[in-house]
Write an enzyme that holds these catalytic residues in place. Structure first.
Site, short mmCIF file in Angstrom:
data_model
loop_
_atom_site.label_atom_id
_atom_site.label_comp_id
_atom_site.label_asym_id
_atom_site.label_seq_id
_atom_site.Cartn_x
_atom_site.Cartn_y
_atom_site.Cartn_z
N ASP A 226 0.86 -1.17 0.00
CA ASP A 226 0.00 0.00 0.00
C ASP A 226 0.91 1.23 0.00
O ASP A 226 2.11 1.12 0.29
CB ASP A 226 -0.89 -0.04 1.25
N ASP B 75 -0.02 5.13 1.04
CA ASP B 75 -0.19 6.03 2.18
C ASP B 75 -0.24 5.24 3.49
O ASP B 75 -1.06 4.33 3.64
CB ASP B 75 -1.48 6.84 2.04
N ASP C 95 -1.68 -0.97 5.76
CA ASP C 95 -1.99 -0.48 7.11
C ASP C 95 -3.48 -0.31 7.34
O ASP C 95 -3.89 0.35 8.29
CB ASP C 95 -1.29 0.87 7.35
#
Length: 223
Positions: free
Chosen positions: A13, A15, A172
């Protein structure tokens, strides 16, 4: 701690996993507040919501959810504003450059699969030297379905010419783990990332959890 064998690529991922973009995401929301005569909110308030992108920032800054009749207008304004400050303070998390260097040394491919639309994901990754060696960047609108649908991850595997089972996905947000599992990939939670409000990462049922980027190397067979 056992190491996974057969992993030939690591997908991330963006960000909250590779880069800390919360300062710019929050700044764009504060610019919108400034236009309306409202005081800025602290970056710490925006940070846990950063993985939710425009939706999360608008809800944090103005309390508007997608069901609100004005939400879409706010979203468009936010996207235009964010595009102007995209790389103002966004930077890789500590340890990410070292992690990528280790993957490169081991001749493992690496790529990005983000729900950030290509309008932002492509120029952001192009602006940061970290991504000079990235094999592929998949945005939230690259395929017809964003995460938690597995389509973006499967497209990344296709582009790097590897079966999904040979790929590992690190993120996250719970959507990342759901997408990775659905794609047939091993999954890792980046607990140092944004996570979301009151997230219970243990309940996401990822294959592993890391507290720093370099911790991923403990699970990879780099020999």
């Amino acid at each position: 701690m056992s190491r996974w064998t057969g992993i030939r690529a690591v997908l991330f991922d963006l960000d909250g996993t590779l880069v800390d973009s919360a300062p710019d995401l929050g700044h764009a929301a504060n610019l919108m507040r400034q236009r309306r005569g409202l005081p800025p909110l602290d970056e710490a308030f925006y940070r846990p919501r950063a993985s939710s992108g425009a939706r999360g920032m608008i809800e944090a800054a103005f309390g508007l959810t997608p069901e609100h009749p004005e939400f879409e207008a706010y979203r468009q304004e936010y996207l235009d504003t964010y595009g102007q400050v995209l790389t103002r303070r966004t930077h890789p998390f500590d340890g990410v450059a070292e992690l990528i260097a280790a993957l490169q040394h081991a001749k493992l491919a690496w790529g990005v699969v983000t729900n950030k639309i290509e309008r932002f994901a492509l120029p952001l990754t192009a602006a940061l030297p970290l991504f000079d060696t990235v094999a592929t960047v998949i945005g939230g609108d690259t395929t017809p379905h964003p995460k938690p649908h597995p389509a973006p991850l499967l497209e990344a595997a296709r582009r790097i010419n590897l079966p999904p089972a040979a790929c590992l996905y690190v993120g996250d947000d719970e959507r990342d783990i759901m997408a990775g599992r659905a794609a047939g990939m091993a999954t890792v939670v980046a607990r140092y990332g944004y996570l979301g409000i009151a997230a219970d990462v243990e309940a996401w049922a990822a294959d592993a959890i890391i507290d720093a980027p370099i911790g991923l190397l403990n699970y990879l067979d780099l020999s």
